[in-house]
Design a protein around this motif. Structure first.
Motif, short mmCIF file in Angstrom:
data_model
loop_
_atom_site.label_atom_id
_atom_site.label_comp_id
_atom_site.label_asym_id
_atom_site.label_seq_id
_atom_site.Cartn_x
_atom_site.Cartn_y
_atom_site.Cartn_z
N THR A 1 67.26 -20.11 56.75
CA THR A 1 68.14 -20.01 57.80
C THR A 1 67.50 -19.38 59.06
N VAL A 2 66.22 -18.60 58.65
CA VAL A 2 65.57 -18.09 59.74
C VAL A 2 64.86 -19.12 60.73
N VAL A 3 64.41 -20.22 59.96
CA VAL A 3 63.76 -21.39 60.79
C VAL A 3 64.98 -21.88 61.46
N LEU A 4 66.20 -22.24 60.77
CA LEU A 4 67.23 -22.93 61.76
C LEU A 4 67.52 -21.84 62.89
N CYS A 5 67.52 -20.54 62.85
CA CYS A 5 68.30 -19.71 63.84
C CYS A 5 66.90 -19.92 65.03
N ARG A 6 65.81 -19.89 64.46
CA ARG A 6 64.72 -20.10 65.69
C ARG A 6 64.91 -21.35 66.48
N GLY A 7 65.31 -22.86 65.61
CA GLY A 7 65.41 -23.85 66.37
C GLY A 7 66.67 -23.74 67.29
N GLU A 8 67.77 -23.02 66.91
CA GLU A 8 68.95 -23.01 67.95
C GLU A 8 68.52 -22.22 69.07
N GLN A 9 67.88 -21.00 68.92
CA GLN A 9 67.53 -20.34 70.14
C GLN A 9 66.43 -21.09 71.19
N THR A 10 65.97 -22.21 70.59
CA THR A 10 65.17 -22.80 71.27
C THR A 10 65.80 -23.94 71.93
N ALA A 11 66.54 -24.74 71.15
CA ALA A 11 67.16 -26.11 71.80
C ALA A 11 68.57 -25.85 71.87
N GLY A 12 69.36 -24.71 71.53
CA GLY A 12 70.71 -24.76 71.70
C GLY A 12 71.02 -24.49 73.08
N GLY A 13 72.39 -24.67 73.38
CA GLY A 13 72.77 -24.77 74.64
C GLY A 13 73.95 -23.66 75.28
N SER A 14 74.56 -23.06 73.86
CA SER A 14 75.48 -22.13 74.04
C SER A 14 74.93 -20.72 74.16
N PRO A 15 75.15 -20.02 75.19
CA PRO A 15 74.43 -18.55 75.17
C PRO A 15 75.10 -17.77 74.18
N GLU A 16 76.37 -17.80 73.84
CA GLU A 16 76.97 -17.20 72.64
C GLU A 16 76.59 -17.35 71.22
N LEU A 17 76.43 -18.77 70.96
CA LEU A 17 75.81 -19.19 69.71
C LEU A 17 74.24 -18.80 69.66
N LYS A 18 73.55 -18.79 70.79
CA LYS A 18 72.17 -18.41 70.59
C LYS A 18 71.99 -16.97 70.59
N ALA A 19 72.88 -16.35 71.07
CA ALA A 19 72.99 -14.86 70.83
C ALA A 19 73.33 -14.51 69.20
N LEU A 20 74.32 -15.15 68.82
CA LEU A 20 74.65 -15.28 67.52
C LEU A 20 73.37 -15.51 66.49
N ALA A 21 72.74 -16.51 66.78
CA ALA A 21 71.66 -17.07 65.98
C ALA A 21 70.64 -15.98 66.10
N GLY A 22 70.31 -15.22 66.97
CA GLY A 22 69.26 -14.12 67.05
C GLY A 22 69.86 -12.97 66.28
N ARG A 23 71.00 -12.71 66.09
CA ARG A 23 71.55 -11.45 65.42
C ARG A 23 71.40 -11.92 64.09
N ILE A 24 71.56 -13.19 63.59
CA ILE A 24 71.72 -13.71 62.22
C ILE A 24 69.95 -13.63 61.75
N GLN A 25 69.31 -13.93 62.73
CA GLN A 25 67.69 -14.09 62.36
C GLN A 25 67.31 -12.53 62.09
N GLN A 26 67.69 -11.67 62.96
CA GLN A 26 67.24 -10.38 62.58
C GLN A 26 67.94 -9.73 61.18
N ALA A 27 69.09 -10.03 60.97
CA ALA A 27 69.71 -9.74 59.73
C ALA A 27 68.81 -10.32 58.39
N ARG A 28 68.48 -11.75 58.74
CA ARG A 28 67.65 -12.43 57.37
C ARG A 28 66.40 -11.57 57.24
N ALA A 29 65.77 -11.17 58.28
CA ALA A 29 64.63 -10.45 58.16
C ALA A 29 64.53 -9.37 57.37
N ALA A 30 65.74 -8.46 57.34
CA ALA A 30 66.01 -7.43 56.85
C ALA A 30 66.43 -7.68 55.42
#
Length: 222
Positions: free
Chosen positions: A175-204
């Protein structure tokens, strides 16, 4: 009155599903390259050792625009989270050989994953995109499949904690890998922000699994 010719949407659906699968494959390949270039290590040592709160935000009230990467990311993460929830439910059903510390981690994961599903489905609805399980039956990296669940059900109680931890870690790391990809290539600011929050949660969440049999090490947090 002339009858309008009857048309079928099946070819269009198949074509769209095929495009999404292609985008998912590209997303996974490109994000793996990003991860390899950054290296894998332990999560940021300044982070709290406890797991982060569920990465939820306000449900979208206005329409959003999702590009093909956004669509592919959501359509993949939904079944991944559902598979993880099925694993957590199974571990809860195994009374013998239960590991209290693992159960505590999995209970936190359940709440976080359920909140993520609500947010992901909310964004699909806001983008006027139908949910499609186009990966059903596929052996996607990090996805808890029916076969892996069957193996876990057949495992002795003493092996359940380590096997479950290994499956959960693979899910979280991918999921961390996919979240990084979404933040790099995604288009929706809302989804990219959510992906960033999910990535931080996954690290914890990965940090909470560190040191357990079958679940060692964490991908480097940005």
């Amino acid at each position: 009155m002339d009858q309008q010719p009857t048309t079928t949407r099946r070819p269009a659906f198949r074509g769209r599903a095929g495009r999404i699968v292609g985008v998912v494959a590209t997303l996974v390949v490109t994000t793996v390259a990003v991860v390899l270039s950054q290296g894998w290590g332990r999560a940021d040592q300044t982070a709290s050792p406890s797991m982060a709160s569920p990465p939820t935000g306000p449900a979208p009230t206005a329409s959003v625009v999702l590009n093909s990467t956004d669509d592919a990311f959501i359509q993949l993460l939904i079944p991944m989270n559902e598979g993880a929830l099925a694993l957590i439910d199974h571990v809860d059903s195994r009374s013998a050989g239960a590991d209290p510390s693992l159960r505590a981690v999995l209970n936190d994961l359940r709440a976080a994953h359920q909140a993520e599903l609500r947010d992901l489905r909310g964004l699909l609805a806001a983008g006027n995109v139908a949910e499609q399980n186009i990966h059903e039956g596929h052996q996607m990296p990090g996805m808890v499949t029916d076969s892996s669940l069957a193996e876990l059900r057949a495992a002795p109680d003493t092996e359940v904690p380590s096997r479950a931890a290994a499956l959960v870690r693979a899910h979280l790391a991918q999921t961390v890998v996919l979240c990084r990809g979404e933040q790099t290539a995604g288009g929706s600011p809302e989804l990219k922000a959510l992906a960033g929050r999910i990535q931080q949660a996954r690290a914890a969440e990965l940090s909470a699994l560190d040191g357990r049999p079958g679940a060692t090490g964490s991908p480097q947090a940005d």
